[in-house]
Each structure stands twice: as structure tokens, then as C-alpha cells.
Design a protein around this motif. Structure first.
Motif, short mmCIF file in Angstrom:
data_model
loop_
_atom_site.label_atom_id
_atom_site.label_comp_id
_atom_site.label_asym_id
_atom_site.label_seq_id
_atom_site.Cartn_x
_atom_site.Cartn_y
_atom_site.Cartn_z
N GLU A 157 0.64 -1.37 -0.21
CA GLU A 157 -0.42 0.05 -0.33
C GLU A 157 0.80 0.82 0.08
OE1 GLU A 157 -3.02 0.37 3.26
OE2 GLU A 157 -3.62 -2.03 2.64
N GLN A 171 -3.58 9.55 5.48
CA GLN A 171 -4.14 8.13 6.51
C GLN A 171 -3.86 7.71 6.68
OE1 GLN A 171 -8.14 7.59 5.13
NE2 GLN A 171 -8.99 9.11 6.85
N LEU A 172 -2.77 7.29 5.70
CA LEU A 172 -1.89 5.84 5.97
C LEU A 172 -0.48 6.05 6.66
CD1 LEU A 172 -1.78 3.25 4.82
CD2 LEU A 172 -0.76 4.01 2.07
N ARG A 222 -5.90 9.72 1.84
CA ARG A 222 -5.71 8.91 1.85
C ARG A 222 -4.45 8.34 2.15
NH1 ARG A 222 -9.23 6.06 -2.97
NH2 ARG A 222 -11.25 7.07 -2.44
#
Length: 416
Positions: free
Chosen positions: A68, A187-188, A184
Motif C-alpha cells: 500500500e 491516513q496511510l 488517503r
């Protein structure tokens, strides 16, 4: 972040990765072979998870986070590249906007607004390109908002749908489209802060993590992140400051030295200073060669009219040509007043201000009052500055020689 391969599982992505001796794992960061039980690569300091399939869910989650992050890096690097191009583009746009101010047909106020906007966007782009890895979401929103403002300003300008509007509009659309991916990404990295920091840490920092407890490693990584963020802030602030300073100096130089001054602008500034009863402001309009002498004479004539505190206002002057100068005539409290303007290079300057001659009677009355009071100092004030002291000494010496104490009375006056 470099991916890791082990002898038991090959690549972490399920391929047939490079095999090593059983019971060892190969670090993709530097290629060193380490025992599977080693938590950190002894060569480069990267964290070495156990072989996929060897530890079950925990190891699978590690590799999932790595994948990710790797994908998120690609997206965030694309946004950073956009900001780099934007910084260069808006830097050039600011340069062109400053150069355009040299043309008289370009509105002064509108041109300065465009310079300020393009410079601000260029500075934000430069700072965002450097700091996006530390504060991706905040910088993306700030740049998107600024690009939107720039597009709206161009939309209400003289060329609404020109190239500048299209560039600002496209940039605004791209920046807003990057808001969700950067959120995002934010957040990651919050969820996997240590791995994220480790990806950007120096080799020295990574090696220092060897044989550290998880808590010690976490504190050390946070310290490295703080130092890197501080360096990025300083570099971006210096770069943006240099861009803003260069733009400000260039704009000032063009407006004062290169751009031909319009006579109406110079006249408006003079009238504003006059209507504010500001001798300092009026003095700035004079040519430097006569500034001191003419401002002194102007002050004397204003005092002669009794206008020392508040001057009669002027407006709607009428222009007339007079040789190598242009005269602007005003009605000053029912009396004529003329201001002579001369173009010196790119600037218009005042050569002379012809005020109406003050009435003589008030001056004569003040002189008679000073004589009647035998006031030598007041009598000397009627002379010019350069001869005032000399005349004071002369009048006092003559009075002492004749024994005038007090002065003889004046019984009659005649004005020729």
C-alpha cells in the motif's frame, strides 16, 4: 520502501523471487543475506520481516502495508511532480507579469494583482513540492484553493478566457483531484508511521536502529522525521522568500524606473498630497535639482496667505502646453495657481508652483507691530533665511548706535 525476498517464499508479491540459502532472507534494499530471525538488516538498517508464510497473518499484514505504501508513494510523487512543474510555470508567469508592467497600456493595479497572485502561487508550489511528503493533504488543499482564486481573478479580467485563465483552471482541477489521494496517503502514513519514516531515513539512521527495542526505534524514527520536516520547512521557506523578494524588487524597479509614468497619475498624486496639506508629499513631486529651494519658497508663500495649517483644496486642473513643459492651472480659493510639469526620463516632475502673490497689507501690519514693539528678532524674520541673522545683527547695532530704545514711532506709510 524496498520489498524483501526470502528463500522460503520468493518475492512478497507472490512471484518466484530470488532464492537464498534456507533459513535466510535477502534484503532488497541492499541485497545482503540475513538470518530469518534478524529484525533489522545489519547493512542498511531496513526492517526485515519474517518470510511470508512463516509467521502467518502478522507477516502478511506487514507486506500488505508495504504494498500500500509503495502504491501511495507513486501517487504522491506524481502530485509532487505536478507541483514542481507548477513552481517553474508560475515562476515564469510572475517574470512575464513583471515585464508586462513596463508597457503603459497594461493597467497598473491589475498588473500588480497578477504579479502578486502568480508569485504567491509559485511560492506555494515550491513549498508544496518540498513539503508534500510531510503534510500532503494540507498543502494540496492550500494550492487548490489558491489556484481557484487565480482562475476567478483571470475570469473577471480583461481577457477572461485567455491562456492564463486556462492554465490556472487546469491547475485548480488537477489540484482538487489530488485532494482525495493525498488525504488517503495522509491516513496511510499515520497508520504506518514507522515504516513511512524508515522509507525516507538516511542509511546512518537505519543502521542506528539495529539492536534497539521497538519503543526506542519508534522514538528514534520520530526524531528523524522531525528533523527532516524542519529541514524541508527551512529550505522551502528560503526558496519561497527568494522568489517573493525577487518579484517585489523587480516590480518596484519596473514601476519606478522602466514603466513610463502617465502625467495624469503624477498629477493625481500631487493633488492628493496638496489636498492633505502635506508639504512633504508635495515636495516629493519636485525635481531634485530645485526641490529644496522651491519647497522653501512655496512654504513661505503659503504662510503669507495664512495657509500654514490647512491649504485650500484643488481639483479639475486644466492642462496647457508651454514650451518644454506642461502647465496645469487651478482655481485656488478664487485665485489662479499654476503647476509646471516636466518629463525627466520616465518620470514627471514639478518644476515650479506659481501661487498667487499674498496680499501685502497683512504683512505690512505685522511689520508695523514688530517695529512698534521694538522686536528686532521679529523684524529680522521678514528677511530670507540666508540673510536673517545678518540683518538681525545689523538692525540691533543700528538701534544701539542711535539710542532707539524704544524705536521711534512710525506716523505714516506709503505703498508704491
Amino acid at each position: 520502501m524496498p520489498m524483501l525476498r526470502s528463500a522460503a517464499s520468493g518475492s512478497p508479491e507472490g512471484g518466484e523471487g530470488e532464492l537464498s540459502i534456507e533459513g535466510t532472507i535477502t534484503c532488497d534494499g541492499c541485497g545482503a543475506v540475513q538470518p530469518e530471525s534478524t529484525p533489522v538488516c545489519e547493512e542498511c538498517g531496513y526492517e526485515l520481516p519474517a518470510a511470508v508464510g512463516g509467521e502467518g497473518d502478522e507477516d502478511w499484514l506487514r507486506h500488505s502495508a508495504n504494498r500500500e505504501l509503495k502504491q501511495a508513494y507513486k501517487r504522491i510523487n506524481a502530485v509532487a511532480l505536478l507541483y514542481r512543474f507548477g513552481a517553474v510555470g508560475y515562476g515564469l508567469a510572475a517574470l512575464l507579469a513583471v515585464a508586462a508592467l513596463a508597457r503603459p497600456e497594461v493597467p497598473r493595479t491589475g498588473g500588480v494583482v497578477v504579479v502578486v497572485l502568480t508569485t504567491a502561487l509559485g511560492a506555494l508550489m515550491l513549498m508544496g513540492a518540498i513539503q508534500i511528503l510531510f503534510h500532503p493533504f494540507a498543502w494540496t488543499v492550500a494550492i487548490a484553493a489558491m489556484a481557484t482564486v487565480a482562475a476567478l481573478v483571470h475570469l473577471v479580467g480583461p481577457n477572461p478566457f485567455g491562456l492564463a485563465f486556462l492554465v490556472a483552471g487546469v491547475l485548480a482541477v488537477l489540484a482538487w483531484s489530488a485532494v482525495l489521494p493525498t488525504f488517503r496517503f495522509h491516513q496511510l502514513i499515520e497508520a504506518h508511521k514507522d515504516r513511512y519514516i524508515l522509507h525516507h531515513a538516511s542509511a546512518r539512521t537505519r543502521r542506528s536502529l539495529h539492536n534497539r527495542t521497538p519503543a526506542q526505534r519508534h522514538r528514534r524514527l520520530l526524531g528523524a522525521m522531525h528533523r527532516a520536516a524542519l529541514r524541508a520547512w527551512k529550505i522551502s521557506a528560503v526558496g519561497a522568500g527568494i522568489l517573493v523578494l525577487a518579484s517585489a524588487l523587480g516590480t518596484t524597479h519596473v514601476l519606478k524606473q522602466v514603466r513610463p509614468q502617465v502625467l495624469s497619475d503624477a498629477v493625481a498624486e500631487f493633488e492628493s498630497a496638496w489636498n492633505s496639506s502635506s508639504l512633504v508629499g508635495v515636495r516629493k513631486a519636485f525635481d531634485e535639482r530645485v526641490r529644496t529651494a522651491y519647497s522653501r519658497r512655496l512654504q513661505g508663500r503659503l504662510a503669507g496667505h495664512g495657509w500654514e495649517g490647512h491649504w485650500p483644496p484643488i481639483a479639475d486642473g486644466k492642462r496647457r502646453e508651454g514650451g518644454d513643459r506642461t502647465w496645469v492651472d487651478y482655481d485656488l480659493a478664487g485665485m489662479p495657481m499654476s503647476v509646471a510639469w516636466h518629463r525627466e526620463g520616465q518620470r514627471w516632475t514639478v518644476l515650479d508652483v506659481k501661487l498667487p502673490v499674498p496680499p501685502f497689507e497683512p504683512t505690512l501690519d505685522r511689520f508695523l507691530a514688530a517695529w512698534g514693539a521694538s522686536d528686532v528678532r521679529q523684524l529680522s524674520s521678514f528677511f530670507t533665511d540666508d540673510s536673517r541673522q545678518r540683518m538681525y545683527d545689523s538692525i540691533r547695532a543700528a538701534a544701539e548706535k542711535r539710542g532707539w530704545n524704544p524705536f521711534p514711532t512710525i506716523v505714516d506709510t506709503q505703498v508704491d
